[in-house]
Design an enzyme around this catalytic site. Structure first.
Site, PDB file in Angstrom:
ATOM      1  N   ASN A  87     -18.680 -60.527  25.229  1.00  0.00           N
ATOM      2  CA  ASN A  87     -17.804 -60.756  24.082  1.00  0.00           C
ATOM      3  C   ASN A  87     -16.364 -60.309  24.303  1.00  0.00           C
ATOM      4  OD1 ASN A  87     -20.718 -59.627  22.681  1.00  0.00           O
ATOM      5  ND2 ASN A  87     -20.059 -61.733  22.310  1.00  0.00           N
ATOM      6  N   ILE A  94     -11.260 -59.669  22.125  1.00  0.00           N
ATOM      7  CA  ILE A  94     -12.606 -59.316  21.668  1.00  0.00           C
ATOM      8  C   ILE A  94     -13.093 -60.344  20.657  1.00  0.00           C
ATOM      9  CG2 ILE A  94     -14.013 -57.548  20.547  1.00  0.00           C
ATOM     10  CD1 ILE A  94     -11.874 -55.509  21.403  1.00  0.00           C
ATOM     11  N   CYS A  95     -14.319 -60.807  20.858  1.00  0.00           N
ATOM     12  CA  CYS A  95     -14.928 -61.749  19.920  1.00  0.00           C
ATOM     13  C   CYS A  95     -16.082 -61.044  19.210  1.00  0.00           C
ATOM     14  CB  CYS A  95     -15.453 -62.979  20.670  1.00  0.00           C
ATOM     15  SG  CYS A  95     -16.266 -64.185  19.585  1.00  0.00           S
ATOM     16  N   VAL A  96     -15.864 -60.733  17.947  1.00  0.00           N
ATOM     17  CA  VAL A  96     -16.914 -60.118  17.127  1.00  0.00           C
ATOM     18  C   VAL A  96     -16.718 -60.619  15.700  1.00  0.00           C
ATOM     19  CG1 VAL A  96     -15.541 -58.048  16.664  1.00  0.00           C
ATOM     20  CG2 VAL A  96     -18.041 -57.939  16.513  1.00  0.00           C
ATOM     21  N   LYS A 100     -13.571 -61.839  12.519  1.00  0.00           N
ATOM     22  CA  LYS A 100     -13.435 -63.275  12.204  1.00  0.00           C
ATOM     23  C   LYS A 100     -13.993 -63.557  10.815  1.00  0.00           C
ATOM     24  CE  LYS A 100     -13.243 -64.930  16.967  1.00  0.00           C
ATOM     25  NZ  LYS A 100     -13.806 -65.850  17.969  1.00  0.00           N
TER      26      LYS A 100
END
Length: 229
Positions: A87, A94-96, A100
Site C-alpha cells: 500500500n 500511501i493508499c489507505v 480516501k
C-alpha cells in the site's frame, strides 16, 4: 510542496495547532511526532516497525500534508523512508481507506497515524500501489517478508543510512604533490620536529664549513712549498 497555512481559515489552524500540540505531548505508542513551527500544515513523524512483522526493528519516517480543504478533505500521507509494502507507492504515497473514502473530519490526525501503523501489521493487497509486493503477499509470503525485511535493514535501521556526510570542521589538509618518496621523508622529518628551515640552515652551515677547510688546506700546502724552496 507549498504550505497551505495561508489557505486554511484561522479557526481550522487553531484546531490543527491544538491537535498537533496534544500529539507531540502524548504521541501514540511507537510513533514520534516532529511538529514544524514554520508550517503547521505539514507534520513529520517516525513510526517504529511493529514486532512480529518484516518491519520490526526499523524506524520509518513519514509526513502528513494538510491540503487547503482540510478537514473536509483527508490529509495526504507519504513515507519518506523507502519501504517494500503493497500500500505504499514507489514515491512513498500511501493508499489507505481512511485517507480516501472512509475519511471523516472528526477522525483527527491521531486516528490517521494509528491506521497507518496498523497498515504495517495488516497490509491490504486489494488496494496495492506496489503490485509486486501485493502479488508476493498473496502468493509467496516468505519471499514478501524477506524482501520487506531486507529493505527495512537497508533503509530503516541505523538512523544515519543514506544521510549525506557533513564535511569535517576546520580547514582541510592540502594534497601533496611531487615525488611520493619526498612526501614520506618530509612527513617523517616533520614528525621528529625537523622543519625545512632547519634542513636549509644545516645544509648551508655544512657547505660553509667545507669551504673554510679547503681554503685553510690550500694555505698550509702553499707554506710547505715555500719552505722547500
Amino acid at each position: 510542496m507549498n504550505s497551505n497555512v495561508e489557505n486554511l481559515p484561522p479557526q481550522v489552524l487553531r484546531l490543527v495547532y491544538k491537535e498537533v500540540s496534544a500529539l507531540a505531548a502524548d504521541p501514540p505508542e511507537g510513533i514520534k511526532i516532529y511538529p514544524s513551527e514554520e508550517d503547521i500544515t505539514e507534520l513529520h513523524t517516525a513510526i517504529e516497525g511493529p514486532e512480529g512483522t518484516p518491519y520490526a526493528g526499523g524506524v520509518f519516517r513519514m509526513r502528513l500534508v494538510l491540503g487547503k480543504d482540510f478537514p473536509a478533505a483527508p490529509p495526504r500521507g507519504y513515507f519518506l523512508t523507502k519501504i517494500f509494502h503493497p500500500n505504499v507507492g514507489h514515491k512513498g504515497e500511501i493508499c489507505v481507506n481512511v485517507l480516501k473514502r472512509d475519511w471523516k473530519a472528526e477522525l483527527g490526525l491521531r486516528h490517521v497515524l494509528l491506521t497507518i501503523k496498523c497498515l504495517l501489521i495488516h497490509p491490504n493487497p486489494e488496494s496495492a500501489l506496489n503490485e509486486e509486493a501485493g502479488r508476493l503477499l498473496l502468493e509467496d509470503y516468505k519471499e514478501y517478508a524477506s524482501r520487506a525485511h531486507l529493505l527495512t535493514e537497508i533503509h530503516a535501521m541505523g538512523g544515519t543510512s543514506g544521510a549525506p556526510q557533513e564535511p569535517a570542521d576546520g580547514p582541510q589538509p592540502k594534497k601533496h604533490a611531487g615525488d611520493p618518496n619526498k612526501r614520506v621523508a618530509g612527513a617523517s622529518l616533520a614528525a621528529n620536529g625537523v622543519g625545512t628551515n632547519n634542513l636549509s640552515n644545516t645544509s648551508s652551515s655544512g657547505t660553509s664549513s667545507s669551504n673554510t677547510n679547503i681554503v685553510a688546506k690550500k694555505k698550509t700546502d702553499k707554506k710547505r712549498a715555500l719552505r722547500r724552496l
